[in-house]
Scaffold this active site. Sequence first.
Site, PDB file in Angstrom:
ATOM      1  N   GLU A  68      28.109  34.651  41.753  1.00 28.56           N
ATOM      2  CA  GLU A  68      28.458  33.426  42.497  1.00 28.56           C
ATOM      3  C   GLU A  68      29.881  32.946  42.186  1.00 28.56           C
ATOM      4  O   GLU A  68      30.594  32.450  43.056  1.00 28.56           O
ATOM      5  CB  GLU A  68      27.453  32.317  42.143  1.00 28.56           C
ATOM      6  N   LYS A  71      38.322  37.885  47.995  1.00 29.46           N
ATOM      7  CA  LYS A  71      37.254  36.912  48.263  1.00 29.46           C
ATOM      8  C   LYS A  71      36.750  37.055  49.708  1.00 29.46           C
ATOM      9  O   LYS A  71      35.554  36.902  49.972  1.00 29.46           O
ATOM     10  CB  LYS A  71      37.768  35.500  47.977  1.00 29.46           C
TER      11      LYS A  71
HETATM   12  N1  HSE Z   1      44.163  32.726  40.511  1.00 27.47           N
HETATM   13  C1  HSE Z   1      43.005  32.313  41.235  1.00 27.47           C
HETATM   14  C2  HSE Z   1      43.405  31.117  42.106  1.00 27.47           C
HETATM   15  C3  HSE Z   1      41.907  31.918  40.279  1.00 27.47           C
HETATM   16  O1  HSE Z   1      44.524  30.626  41.978  1.00 27.47           O
HETATM   17  O2  HSE Z   1      42.629  30.706  42.952  1.00 27.47           O
HETATM   18  C4  HSE Z   1      40.547  31.895  40.902  1.00 27.47           C
HETATM   19  O3  HSE Z   1      40.212  33.086  41.537  1.00 27.47           O
END
Ligand code: HSE
Length: 427
Positions: free
Chosen positions: A130, A206
């Site tokens: 998650e 993502k």
């Molecule tokens: N480096 C990522 C961001 C951290 O700035 O969203 C979370 O995935």
Amino acid sequence: MTIKLGLLGFGTVASGIPFLLQENGEKITTAVQNQIEIAKVLVKDDDEKNRLLAAGNDYHFVTNVDDIISDTDIDIVIELMGRIEPAKTFITKALEAGKHVVSANKDLIASHGKELIALAKSKNVAFYYEAAVAGGIPILRTLANSLTSDKVTRILGVLNGTSNFMLTKMVDEGWSYEDALATAQKLGYAESDPTNDVEGIDAAYKAVILSQFGFGMTIGLEDVAHKGISTISKDDVALAQQLGYVIKLIGSIEETPSGLYAEVSPTFVPKTHPLASVNDVMNAVFVESIGIGQSMYYGPGAGQKPTATSVVADVVRIGRRLKDGTAGKVFNEFSRETTFADLSDVKSSYYFAIDTPDTNGQLLRLAEIFNSESISFEQVLQHKATSNSARVVIITHEMSKTALENVTEKLKKVSDFTVRNTFKVLS
Ligand code: HSE
């Protein structure tokens, strides 16, 4: 029975787990109907172990992963090391040993999730993640469970906190790109290599995972067209403001009649759209679906406690399923054939900033090129760029990716026109 955890890594997120287990212990124990205990923690070497012990962390630290894998008392392995290796090898070993695994590693899950999910299934163990998408926002379980009766048509997301922080500072406070990046790094938002943040790669990982949960389709990083924020100029930021938009790095996944299209790109978001108000390091996922219509899930996309909350939620879910004898159930049951969209089906409005000679007839030449691809203008603006050139700014009506490719090629061939930037405009 006590459920025993083996932690791989004790960095920012992992060290937030004991806080939650203690502060929210009663609720967690009631949900799991068992105690939960951190049995062993893998660290890099003796130096790290001694440093953590000296800082008051009273855990059984080990420096060899096999001390966790071969420990038959350990039920759940939590991988919070990041990157592909050795995390992939360690998770594989844990699953093969019949342990349930929780991870927050989006790079690994986006790149090798398919084989790890298959391995977990064959071993009848859980593999949950998650925290891999948007940190503290419970978006994966929401898509898998709460939206199971709905059909998702498009997901739009502010999925990278670092670039959102940078754009917010550039838009609201006029910071330079360089100053914004340096501050994001200082505040610990950026990945160890910030290229992944600013070039849209972190958000693309993502988007790969969201495609599985929202659309049941397994795609790879290579299937997500991605463009970062480094090409955005101060002029683009100012023009966006003037035309009623803010620029955000948006991950977008949509199902067209011919299939799925996913991309990450700087996008002009109308100031009235809910995503326009997602500022600083915050993330948001905006879901369009036939049942609910529009829903937005907003929260911190990174950070110790938010990310640890998602990790511990996975642990609680596994603990509960262990009690029920259903721990082998897959995280996401939605899976169907993956089909990719024909570019003629992928439609959006676009922003063009084009420099032309400041002489008569240039706007007409420009209009003829766009008209040859049946592209219609929604807004046109012109100002002086240099003493002898003009910058023409165009917001188009909806047009296809095919038309975008064709018009871009045609514009390139005109030697005295320079396309400064082209960005997607959300409609
Ligand atoms: N480096 C990522 C961001 C951290 O700035 O969203 C979370 O995935």
